[in-house]
Motif scaffolding. Structure first.
Motif, PDB file in Angstrom:
ATOM      1  N   LEU A  48       0.830  -1.194   0.000  1.00  0.00           N
ATOM      2  CA  LEU A  48       0.000   0.000   0.000  1.00  0.00           C
ATOM      3  C   LEU A  48       0.870   1.251   0.000  1.00  0.00           C
ATOM      4  O   LEU A  48       1.645   1.468   0.934  1.00  0.00           O
ATOM      5  CB  LEU A  48      -0.908   0.011   1.228  1.00  0.00           C
ATOM      6  N   PRO A  49       0.779   2.063  -1.043  1.00  0.00           N
ATOM      7  CA  PRO A  49       1.493   3.336  -1.045  1.00  0.00           C
ATOM      8  C   PRO A  49       0.851   4.284  -0.031  1.00  0.00           C
ATOM      9  O   PRO A  49      -0.373   4.339   0.082  1.00  0.00           O
ATOM     10  CB  PRO A  49       1.285   3.866  -2.461  1.00  0.00           C
ATOM     11  N   VAL A  50       1.686   4.986   0.714  1.00  0.00           N
ATOM     12  CA  VAL A  50       1.197   5.973   1.676  1.00  0.00           C
ATOM     13  C   VAL A  50       1.998   7.261   1.514  1.00  0.00           C
ATOM     14  O   VAL A  50       3.136   7.242   1.065  1.00  0.00           O
ATOM     15  CB  VAL A  50       1.291   5.463   3.138  1.00  0.00           C
ATOM     16  N   ALA A  51       1.388   8.368   1.902  1.00  0.00           N
ATOM     17  CA  ALA A  51       2.076   9.657   1.817  1.00  0.00           C
ATOM     18  C   ALA A  51       3.142   9.777   2.891  1.00  0.00           C
ATOM     19  O   ALA A  51       4.203  10.356   2.666  1.00  0.00           O
ATOM     20  CB  ALA A  51       1.074  10.794   1.945  1.00  0.00           C
ATOM     21  N   ALA A  52       2.859   9.240   4.063  1.00  0.00           N
ATOM     22  CA  ALA A  52       3.796   9.345   5.184  1.00  0.00           C
ATOM     23  C   ALA A  52       3.416   8.301   6.226  1.00  0.00           C
ATOM     24  O   ALA A  52       2.318   7.760   6.215  1.00  0.00           O
ATOM     25  CB  ALA A  52       3.749  10.738   5.798  1.00  0.00           C
ATOM     26  N   LEU A  53       4.345   8.051   7.140  1.00  0.00           N
ATOM     27  CA  LEU A  53       4.090   7.188   8.288  1.00  0.00           C
ATOM     28  C   LEU A  53       4.133   8.039   9.551  1.00  0.00           C
ATOM     29  O   LEU A  53       4.276   9.258   9.474  1.00  0.00           O
ATOM     30  CB  LEU A  53       5.115   6.050   8.335  1.00  0.00           C
ATOM     31  N   ALA A  54       4.023   7.415  10.707  1.00  0.00           N
ATOM     32  CA  ALA A  54       3.918   8.145  11.968  1.00  0.00           C
ATOM     33  C   ALA A  54       5.135   9.013  12.275  1.00  0.00           C
ATOM     34  O   ALA A  54       5.016  10.025  12.963  1.00  0.00           O
ATOM     35  CB  ALA A  54       3.690   7.169  13.118  1.00  0.00           C
ATOM     36  N   GLU A  55       6.302   8.616  11.768  1.00  0.00           N
ATOM     37  CA  GLU A  55       7.526   9.381  11.991  1.00  0.00           C
ATOM     38  C   GLU A  55       8.124   9.738  10.630  1.00  0.00           C
ATOM     39  O   GLU A  55       8.165   8.891   9.739  1.00  0.00           O
ATOM     40  CB  GLU A  55       8.526   8.564  12.810  1.00  0.00           C
ATOM     41  N   PRO A  56       8.616  10.956  10.468  1.00  0.00           N
ATOM     42  CA  PRO A  56       9.050  11.409   9.142  1.00  0.00           C
ATOM     43  C   PRO A  56      10.234  10.648   8.552  1.00  0.00           C
ATOM     44  O   PRO A  56      10.395  10.628   7.342  1.00  0.00           O
ATOM     45  CB  PRO A  56       9.409  12.881   9.365  1.00  0.00           C
ATOM     46  N   ASP A  57      11.053   9.978   9.375  1.00  0.00           N
ATOM     47  CA  ASP A  57      12.214   9.275   8.839  1.00  0.00           C
ATOM     48  C   ASP A  57      11.904   7.838   8.423  1.00  0.00           C
ATOM     49  O   ASP A  57      12.756   7.142   7.900  1.00  0.00           O
ATOM     50  CB  ASP A  57      13.366   9.294   9.845  1.00  0.00           C
ATOM     51  N   LEU A  58      10.672   7.382   8.628  1.00  0.00           N
ATOM     52  CA  LEU A  58      10.300   6.018   8.279  1.00  0.00           C
ATOM     53  C   LEU A  58       9.843   5.937   6.830  1.00  0.00           C
ATOM     54  O   LEU A  58       9.049   6.749   6.371  1.00  0.00           O
ATOM     55  CB  LEU A  58       9.185   5.525   9.201  1.00  0.00           C
ATOM     56  N   LEU A  59      10.357   4.920   6.126  1.00  0.00           N
ATOM     57  CA  LEU A  59      10.029   4.726   4.722  1.00  0.00           C
ATOM     58  C   LEU A  59       9.082   3.551   4.501  1.00  0.00           C
ATOM     59  O   LEU A  59       8.446   3.461   3.460  1.00  0.00           O
ATOM     60  CB  LEU A  59      11.312   4.485   3.916  1.00  0.00           C
ATOM     61  N   VAL A  60       9.023   2.623   5.474  1.00  0.00           N
ATOM     62  CA  VAL A  60       8.213   1.423   5.316  1.00  0.00           C
ATOM     63  C   VAL A  60       7.720   0.954   6.681  1.00  0.00           C
ATOM     64  O   VAL A  60       8.385   1.158   7.704  1.00  0.00           O
ATOM     65  CB  VAL A  60       9.010   0.300   4.611  1.00  0.00           C
ATOM     66  N   GLU A  61       6.542   0.361   6.669  1.00  0.00           N
ATOM     67  CA  GLU A  61       5.994  -0.308   7.841  1.00  0.00           C
ATOM     68  C   GLU A  61       5.473  -1.650   7.371  1.00  0.00           C
ATOM     69  O   GLU A  61       4.882  -1.757   6.292  1.00  0.00           O
ATOM     70  CB  GLU A  61       4.863   0.540   8.431  1.00  0.00           C
ATOM     71  N   VAL A  62       5.730  -2.680   8.165  1.00  0.00           N
ATOM     72  CA  VAL A  62       5.348  -4.047   7.795  1.00  0.00           C
ATOM     73  C   VAL A  62       4.473  -4.619   8.888  1.00  0.00           C
ATOM     74  O   VAL A  62       4.876  -4.642  10.054  1.00  0.00           O
ATOM     75  CB  VAL A  62       6.601  -4.939   7.610  1.00  0.00           C
ATOM     76  N   ASP A  63       3.270  -5.066   8.504  1.00  0.00           N
ATOM     77  CA  ASP A  63       2.470  -5.789   9.489  1.00  0.00           C
ATOM     78  C   ASP A  63       2.143  -7.158   8.935  1.00  0.00           C
ATOM     79  O   ASP A  63       2.307  -7.426   7.745  1.00  0.00           O
ATOM     80  CB  ASP A  63       1.242  -5.015   9.967  1.00  0.00           C
ATOM     81  N   ALA A  64       1.744  -8.061   9.833  1.00  0.00           N
ATOM     82  CA  ALA A  64       1.521  -9.443   9.434  1.00  0.00           C
ATOM     83  C   ALA A  64       0.410 -10.062  10.266  1.00  0.00           C
ATOM     84  O   ALA A  64       0.132  -9.616  11.373  1.00  0.00           O
ATOM     85  CB  ALA A  64       2.808 -10.243   9.599  1.00  0.00           C
ATOM     86  N   THR A  65      -0.185 -11.093   9.689  1.00  0.00           N
ATOM     87  CA  THR A  65      -1.151 -11.919  10.399  1.00  0.00           C
ATOM     88  C   THR A  65      -0.617 -13.344  10.353  1.00  0.00           C
ATOM     89  O   THR A  65      -0.228 -13.837   9.288  1.00  0.00           O
ATOM     90  CB  THR A  65      -2.536 -11.865   9.725  1.00  0.00           C
ATOM     91  N   ALA A  66      -0.575 -13.980  11.512  1.00  0.00           N
ATOM     92  CA  ALA A  66      -0.064 -15.345  11.618  1.00  0.00           C
ATOM     93  C   ALA A  66      -1.102 -16.227  12.295  1.00  0.00           C
ATOM     94  O   ALA A  66      -1.929 -15.743  13.080  1.00  0.00           O
ATOM     95  CB  ALA A  66       1.243 -15.362  12.404  1.00  0.00           C
ATOM     96  N   VAL A  67      -1.044 -17.511  11.998  1.00  0.00           N
ATOM     97  CA  VAL A  67      -1.918 -18.492  12.632  1.00  0.00           C
ATOM     98  C   VAL A  67      -1.039 -19.565  13.236  1.00  0.00           C
ATOM     99  O   VAL A  67      -0.220 -20.180  12.548  1.00  0.00           O
ATOM    100  CB  VAL A  67      -2.913 -19.088  11.618  1.00  0.00           C
ATOM    101  N   LEU A  68      -1.212 -19.779  14.541  1.00  0.00           N
ATOM    102  CA  LEU A  68      -0.423 -20.765  15.272  1.00  0.00           C
ATOM    103  C   LEU A  68      -1.329 -21.867  15.796  1.00  0.00           C
ATOM    104  O   LEU A  68      -2.491 -21.613  16.113  1.00  0.00           O
ATOM    105  CB  LEU A  68       0.302 -20.107  16.447  1.00  0.00           C
ATOM    106  N   ASP A  69      -0.784 -23.069  15.907  1.00  0.00           N
ATOM    107  CA  ASP A  69      -1.532 -24.179  16.527  1.00  0.00           C
ATOM    108  C   ASP A  69      -1.506 -24.053  18.027  1.00  0.00           C
ATOM    109  O   ASP A  69      -0.654 -23.483  18.606  1.00  0.00           O
ATOM    110  CB  ASP A  69      -0.943 -25.518  16.122  1.00  0.00           C
TER     111      ASP A  69
END
Length: 135
Positions: A114-135
């Motif tokens: 997802l392209p974004v204009a900015a993140l929460a802090e001006p020096d950040l270029l990328v944010e990565v989130d994930a969904t996992a499923v564990l037994d």
């Protein structure tokens, strides 16, 4: 393994990610977006997208480890990239490859970028989130 990764016939095989993940398990883990900061909050890779992607993926792995999981359990990854342009694809791939090498795991999963204009802090270029499923 709780997540089966599939590139079904009739869809292109992208190579850098998978088209589908079929997850089986009893616990679903939703990670907050991870950024290029160390455990002490130190900034990693100012202005360097590949370095920031690498650190964000390593942070995802650390979060998963805290609940007894790993990237083997990840069903979906979302990348938020500041000022996205296709010319940044090589840096994204390099960052994921570096993290993959350090973690000694295949990190190709279904991904949404997802392209974004900015993140929460001006020096950040990328944010990565994930969904996992564990037994």
């Amino acid at each position: 393994m709780t997540v089966e990764l599939i590139d079904p016939p009739g869809l292109p095989v992208p190579g850098v990610y998978r088209q589908l993940a079929v997850a089986r398990g009893s616990r679903t883990v939703y990670l907050a977006g991870q950024v290029a900061r160390t455990a002490t909050g130190e900034r990693v890779g100012p202005g360097d997208l590949a370095a920031q992607v690498e650190q964000a993926y390593l942070n995802v792995a650390t979060a998963l480890d805290a609940v007894g999981g790993s990237f083997d359990d990840v069903a979906k990854v979302t990348l938020y990239v500041v000022d996205w342009h296709p010319s940044k694809l090589a840096a994204l791939g390099e960052g994921v490859s570096r993290a993959q090498e350090r973690l000694q795991r295949d990190l190709t999963r279904p991904v949404t970028l997802l392209p974004v204009a900015a993140l929460a802090e001006p020096d950040l270029l990328v944010e990565v989130d994930a969904t996992a499923v564990l037994d």
